[in-house]
Design an enzyme around this catalytic site. Sequence first.
Site: not given
Length: 349
Positions: A141, A188, A220, A244, A248
């Site tokens: 970001y 990751k 994942d 983020d 959701d």
Amino acid sequence: MKKIAVLAGDGIGPEVVAEALKALRAINKKHAIGFTFEHKLIGSCAIDATGDPLPADTVECCLSSDAVLLGAVGHPRFDSDPAAKVRPEQGLLKIRKALGLYANIRPIKSYKALYGVSPLKESLIVGVDFVVFRELTGGIYFGEKGRRSGGSEAFDLCAYSAEEVERIARLAFAAAQKRRKHLTLVDKANVLETSRLWRDIVSKASKDFPDVQLDCMFVDNAAMKIVQQPAFFDVVLTENMFGDILTDEASAITGSIGMLPSASVGSKVALFEPIHGSFPEGAGKGIANPMAAILSAAMMLEHFGYLTAAQEVRAAVELALEEGVATSEINRDKPASTGEVGDFIAGNI
Ligand code: IPM
Ligand code: MN
């Protein structure tokens, strides 16, 4: 006395914030806390009024307040314009940086009254209660971004320092100690160097929290586990963008993203906001669920140490759910309006 900077923002932001303020006023009356509220601009409405998504005056007000209550930012007219130089979201990213809000805390909890509206079957969501610690001021970001090769190539750099990782890791471990003592680092590390730094720093920090069980999971795999076995998680610690996306996804477990509050904390003033966006299609219609904003106000009360007051707000929200006083995504047959939900909750405080 507590001074609260109120940044209602765009879309449904002002509507849900108005209901959170009703709840806070009810608490104020009951416990004589002495709240004062000062409203300031952020996002698209700030661009319209001043040309800047985060006017200096907003930052000054936040810095001189005891906490910030935020609604939502964003407007569709910017979304489909890749050439836009100013965007509402820049206001949000800038306020996070300006207030040093490096940890975004997002609790994910399933409510019995909502089992029927969750896309997951009941046996999977019973007892889901976890909290995501999302790093908020670093990573992709905030890394260097740009175009090269005459504009035909673009890049966004993901960078983290050991210090940035360690400070949020310590907060997450401390939270886990007060919960079920299980922390999952999501990364990751099979691909990304930043993830390998996270593993390194988090493993070292874990030595100071020997009662907390640490496990590491690839993002994942975590995305799959969140729908396959959400009750597995207690505290999830992760970097900015993974957090983020996963929050959701996790919000779907509860049945409505309109239920999820968040707290952002760091070196200065803390900020409280629902995790949902500005839902422009729903703005001005009285259909937005104010519960996430109201529960964010409860997190603010908790942050101040007003634990009874926070509990009273949460109990009033739960009562509204039990009695079916809820907006249309939850109560499809007899939906209540945003204002009716807020009135019911404030009335029961
Ligand atoms: C959130 C939002 C923001 C983010 C956007 C609006 C910039 O999606 O708070 O989760 O990506 O952090
Ligand atoms: Mn998001």
